[in-house]
Write an enzyme that holds these catalytic residues in place. Sequence first.
Site, mmCIF file in Angstrom:
data_model
loop_
_atom_site.group_PDB
_atom_site.id
_atom_site.type_symbol
_atom_site.label_atom_id
_atom_site.label_comp_id
_atom_site.label_asym_id
_atom_site.label_seq_id
_atom_site.Cartn_x
_atom_site.Cartn_y
_atom_site.Cartn_z
ATOM 1 N N ASP A 1 0.836 -1.209 0.000
ATOM 2 C CA ASP A 1 0.000 0.000 0.000
ATOM 3 C C ASP A 1 0.867 1.254 0.000
ATOM 4 O O ASP A 1 1.792 1.405 0.798
ATOM 5 C CB ASP A 1 -0.892 -0.022 1.252
ATOM 6 C CG ASP A 1 -2.071 0.933 1.154
ATOM 7 O OD1 ASP A 1 -1.903 2.048 0.614
ATOM 8 O OD2 ASP A 1 -3.158 0.569 1.629
ATOM 9 N N THR B 1 -6.930 4.005 -1.283
ATOM 10 C CA THR B 1 -6.742 2.586 -0.973
ATOM 11 C C THR B 1 -7.907 1.696 -1.354
ATOM 12 O O THR B 1 -7.756 0.756 -2.139
ATOM 13 C CB THR B 1 -6.432 2.429 0.523
ATOM 14 O OG1 THR B 1 -5.230 3.160 0.831
ATOM 15 C CG2 THR B 1 -6.237 0.963 0.893
ATOM 16 N N ASP C 1 -1.426 0.327 -4.819
ATOM 17 C CA ASP C 1 -2.721 0.948 -5.108
ATOM 18 C C ASP C 1 -2.607 2.419 -5.485
ATOM 19 O O ASP C 1 -3.377 2.922 -6.291
ATOM 20 C CB ASP C 1 -3.661 0.793 -3.912
ATOM 21 C CG ASP C 1 -3.034 1.274 -2.605
ATOM 22 O OD1 ASP C 1 -1.804 1.501 -2.545
ATOM 23 O OD2 ASP C 1 -3.771 1.401 -1.606
#
Length: 398
Positions: A34, A69, A239
């Site tokens: 992430d 996200t 992401d």
Amino acid sequence: MRKLIMTAFSLLLFLVSLNAQTPDRHYTVIVSLDGFRWDYPTMYKTPNLDRMGQDGVKAVMLPSFPASTFPNHYTLATGLVPDHNGIINNTFWDAENHRQYSMGDSASRYNPDYYLGEPIWVTAQKQGLKTANMYWVGSDIAIKGTYPTHYRMWNAKPFLTFEQRIDSVLTWLQKPEAERPRLVMLYFEEPDGSGHRNGPVSKETGAVVQHMDSLMGVLRARIESLPFGADINLIVTSDHGMAEISPERVVDMNKYLKPEWCEVVDGRTPTSIFSKAGYRDSIYNALKDVAHIHVWKKEEIPAELNYGSSSRVGDIVVAPELGWQFTDVARNNKGAHGYFPQSPEMQVIFRAIGPDFKKGYTSEGFVNVDIYPLLSYLLQIVPEKTDGKFERIKDILK
């Protein structure tokens, strides 16, 4: 039998339409780090990701708007932009049911009605494959009444460490062949957390980036040590990126919006405004000339953003310039995302190695909606219709 024959025929047509030979069906592990910006390997030491690029494929991948996200992890899973997959932001107002969705609220987060489209694990399982999933957005929700074959709830106790997640992946891959997942999806919440707290350019974020790189080295080594390790594709991506923010770069919405104009104001970067009857033009006119923000009526959002058809998007949408905030309370963080995908700071890493990928190849890049058709090809399954284009990404394959 008829259904089986039709599925096989559809797969054959799919592969022929791509001018591709049928590959051997290998295993695929896809990892999301992430908030891992595409240029972190040029800013910090990442020898394992560098080696993946040398031994396989490297590219810069564009997220979908908004670069956040939940929208983008679900885009990676479905091949649909957030405007089409239902998760149009990390939080949003559900105007049809008069309630808020938030990734931090269990009642809305675990409501499958919010998740449109079909995640790749559902597509794969409908066609007879086993899948496994560790903490990917949507994997612990009964989307279309289906969970992955093997998965772990995000709110299950204990919450697994990064090392324990890798252990779980290897346990799944070492199951008897009949139970073994052909697709494994693995999620890590860093370096996003550090990027928010410390900004993308900091020694603290650099240390976390290097730690995540070391974990990718461990994961790769353990995969390759398996008896069938040569039959496993490994993809590492993300992401969204991360941009620097500060309290000095804030547009205070309270200076321009009157409470009597707005039904609901929800979401950060972008912000959706649902106007009260008769006040839409008042909101638009009050904001349209304000510096450091972009303001659109819903139907006038630029086409390249692929945003605005969902009922969950407000009548007026406000998107701040890169590094700016449009809010009533400024964040204390030093990093943020959600900005336009075309901004280099929002773009993400992509690395891939394995039997189906070229070696030492640098791609010109693609969009994250293309991951779903890529995974469909690797798994030899018939994909659902999505916003992705296999033609944009097939050059990375042997």
